[in-house]
Design a protein around this motif. Sequence first.
Motif, mmCIF file in Angstrom:
data_model
loop_
_atom_site.group_PDB
_atom_site.id
_atom_site.type_symbol
_atom_site.label_atom_id
_atom_site.label_comp_id
_atom_site.label_asym_id
_atom_site.label_seq_id
_atom_site.Cartn_x
_atom_site.Cartn_y
_atom_site.Cartn_z
ATOM 1 N N GLU A 149 87.048 47.781 55.794
ATOM 2 C CA GLU A 149 85.713 48.018 56.333
ATOM 3 C C GLU A 149 85.794 48.261 57.832
ATOM 4 O O GLU A 149 86.560 47.602 58.538
ATOM 5 C CB GLU A 149 84.822 46.805 56.043
ATOM 6 C CG GLU A 149 83.397 46.961 56.507
ATOM 7 C CD GLU A 149 82.545 45.766 56.126
ATOM 8 O OE1 GLU A 149 81.344 45.774 56.419
ATOM 9 O OE2 GLU A 149 83.105 44.804 55.529
ATOM 10 N N GLN A 150 85.025 49.219 58.317
ATOM 11 C CA GLN A 150 85.035 49.561 59.734
ATOM 12 C C GLN A 150 83.600 49.697 60.226
ATOM 13 O O GLN A 150 82.872 50.570 59.772
ATOM 14 C CB GLN A 150 85.765 50.886 59.969
ATOM 15 C CG GLN A 150 87.190 50.910 59.439
ATOM 16 C CD GLN A 150 87.809 52.271 59.573
ATOM 17 O OE1 GLN A 150 87.683 52.927 60.592
ATOM 18 N NE2 GLN A 150 88.476 52.720 58.514
ATOM 19 N N ALA A 151 83.202 48.812 61.155
ATOM 20 C CA ALA A 151 81.852 48.845 61.699
ATOM 21 C C ALA A 151 80.836 48.902 60.559
ATOM 22 O O ALA A 151 80.755 47.996 59.750
ATOM 23 C CB ALA A 151 81.696 50.022 62.658
ATOM 24 N N ASP A 152 80.077 49.989 60.462
ATOM 25 C CA ASP A 152 79.068 50.114 59.411
ATOM 26 C C ASP A 152 79.588 50.866 58.197
ATOM 27 O O ASP A 152 78.816 51.209 57.292
ATOM 28 C CB ASP A 152 77.832 50.835 59.952
ATOM 29 C CG ASP A 152 77.127 50.038 61.027
ATOM 30 O OD1 ASP A 152 77.181 48.793 60.951
ATOM 31 O OD2 ASP A 152 76.544 50.639 61.943
ATOM 32 N N ILE A 153 80.898 51.133 58.138
ATOM 33 C CA ILE A 153 81.486 51.881 57.024
ATOM 34 C C ILE A 153 82.108 50.897 56.040
ATOM 35 O O ILE A 153 82.941 50.070 56.420
ATOM 36 C CB ILE A 153 82.551 52.865 57.533
ATOM 37 C CG1 ILE A 153 81.947 53.826 58.559
ATOM 38 C CG2 ILE A 153 83.165 53.637 56.376
ATOM 39 C CD1 ILE A 153 82.958 54.722 59.220
ATOM 40 N N PRO A 154 81.718 50.942 54.763
ATOM 41 C CA PRO A 154 82.296 50.007 53.787
ATOM 42 C C PRO A 154 83.766 50.318 53.528
ATOM 43 O O PRO A 154 84.254 51.395 53.898
ATOM 44 C CB PRO A 154 81.453 50.247 52.535
ATOM 45 C CG PRO A 154 80.952 51.645 52.679
ATOM 46 C CD PRO A 154 80.736 51.855 54.153
ATOM 47 N N SER A 195 80.992 46.480 47.395
ATOM 48 C CA SER A 195 80.590 47.583 48.280
ATOM 49 C C SER A 195 81.669 48.635 48.452
ATOM 50 O O SER A 195 81.410 49.707 49.018
ATOM 51 C CB SER A 195 80.198 47.036 49.658
ATOM 52 O OG SER A 195 81.327 46.484 50.315
#
Length: 249
Positions: A149-154, A195
């Motif tokens: 997961e990166q910031a708002d990216i699942p 997610s």
Amino acid sequence: MLIAGFPAGAWGTNCYLVAPAAGEECVIIDPGHQATQGVEEAVKKHRLKPVAVVLTHGHIDHVASVVPVCGAHDVPAWIHPEDRYMMSDPEKALGRSIGQQLMGELTVGEPDDVKELADGGTLSLAGMEFSVAHAPGHTKGSVTFRMPEQADIPPVFFSGDLLFAGSIGRTDLPGGDHAEILRSLERVCLPLDDSTVVLSGHGPQTTIGQERATNPFLRAVSSGGHPQTPEAAGRLGDGTQSPAPRRGM
């Protein structure tokens, strides 16, 4: 993060180009049959610089364009050692009846630089990290690649032909094993967060949560059941109504 994907060739194999952003280095996943033009179009459109090709397994519908793609960009190809022979000998990998049909129309072989993947390893490529999980069953050397997961990216999960939307990979070709692919589903897929976005070798994207709820094979291994093989369930329609395998090898 940028992920540019397209279905290539007669088997509609999904090829992906993954980069931190447009204009940066990228990794190419599964450049299969007739994927060369699509790769070059995506590279040009997004101003990308390929640094590696990584392969979920060795079937020809996933590796047919590896040599020209690696050669054009002078990059290595990564593959699990148990599937490496398939790049040079697809007939052995597919069985004589299928392999002989293809040998007259495909040029096979290894690129100049081949590196081998290991279960549990992490590939650091183009400023990104890919966690490697050995997931045999479709082939002996099938692997998956997971990005955190990166910031708002699942999280993103490149499942190859292990897991599809509504189904799983076929196990009736040499090296396939239905019991083994169920164990791989249990070990590799069940622990993932709902997610997690699943980008598979064929067909549309899905999520682990969706597959946990609706995929008859993932539901069965979650509950300790043993569903019939995809081959016994019949060939693919659109892959959403019954436990049938997606198109491909």
